[in-house]
Scaffold this active site. Sequence first.
Site, PDB file in Angstrom:
ATOM      1  N   GLY A  32      -1.959  -4.328   1.211  1.00 56.23           N
ATOM      2  CA  GLY A  32      -2.081  -5.532   2.022  1.00 56.23           C
ATOM      3  C   GLY A  32      -1.059  -6.606   1.709  1.00 56.23           C
ATOM      4  O   GLY A  32      -0.950  -7.586   2.452  1.00 56.23           O
ATOM      5  N   ASN A  42       4.099  -4.933   5.850  1.00 57.08           N
ATOM      6  CA  ASN A  42       2.985  -5.722   6.378  1.00 57.08           C
ATOM      7  C   ASN A  42       3.471  -6.959   7.128  1.00 57.08           C
ATOM      8  O   ASN A  42       2.815  -7.418   8.069  1.00 57.08           O
ATOM      9  CB  ASN A  42       2.037  -6.127   5.244  1.00 57.08           C
ATOM     10  N   SER A  71       0.808  -1.222   0.000  1.00 58.08           N
ATOM     11  CA  SER A  71       0.000   0.000   0.000  1.00 58.08           C
ATOM     12  C   SER A  71       0.839   1.268   0.000  1.00 58.08           C
ATOM     13  O   SER A  71       0.383   2.320  -0.460  1.00 58.08           O
ATOM     14  CB  SER A  71      -0.937   0.012   1.209  1.00 58.08           C
ATOM     15  N   ASP A 131      -4.741   6.967  10.064  1.00 59.40           N
ATOM     16  CA  ASP A 131      -4.372   5.654  10.600  1.00 59.40           C
ATOM     17  C   ASP A 131      -2.945   5.613  11.146  1.00 59.40           C
ATOM     18  O   ASP A 131      -2.514   4.607  11.706  1.00 59.40           O
ATOM     19  CB  ASP A 131      -4.560   4.565   9.548  1.00 59.40           C
ATOM     20  N   HIS A 161      -0.189   5.196   6.859  1.00 54.84           N
ATOM     21  CA  HIS A 161      -0.014   5.528   5.448  1.00 54.84           C
ATOM     22  C   HIS A 161       0.261   7.018   5.256  1.00 54.84           C
ATOM     23  O   HIS A 161      -0.466   7.849   5.812  1.00 54.84           O
ATOM     24  CB  HIS A 161      -1.252   5.121   4.655  1.00 54.84           C
TER      25      HIS A 161
END
Length: 211
Positions: A69, A97, A32, A178, A181
Amino acid sequence: MLGLFATLALAGLIAPGAAHAAPLRLVAFGDSLTAGYGLPANQAFPAQLQAALKAKGHDVVIENAGVSGDTSSAGLARIDWSIPEGTDGVILELGANDALRGIDPSITETSLSGMLARLKERGIPVLLAGMVAPPNLGRDYAERFNPIYPRLARQYDVPLYPFFLDGVAGQAGLNQADSVHPTGEGVKEIVARMLPVVEAWLATLQAGKQG
């Protein structure tokens, strides 16, 4: 007679010496952070990097092959068909991730190594973008995870940008709600910090094409 002159003029315009070299075709391959999660397409890392390079006179096209993801294992599963023939170089950004999910670092290293090996077999140069483990995972995990990228860069003799989120991780004003990002401004900061390394890498790609 006019037809002859027109033909000669056209021949001069398309003579080999007058032709422009094809742009360097790069692929940004990642998760991402590459895909541009939560951002307009023109604010994603590949688009902003392409614009910054073009502004400095580099003729490049950067394809966005980021999938939100993706772990390193997922990247390994799709790398063969995600990198088209004719690609001049790959910016490889994966592993964030893995760390967020606490995946065994040995799995991450094996997957990244597999991708580097496959690209090397295809003769496609790589710029490896590193990642570091979040502090909340503890010292033991970090001591296993963080050395992966320098070790692989040495093993496969590829340039390394040590930490993709350098200057952005943990900076509230440069991250989305969040806290993971980057915002468009955060991506801009990533590009600015990474640009000298990318330009040095491009010089080796151009030399390789000319050689």
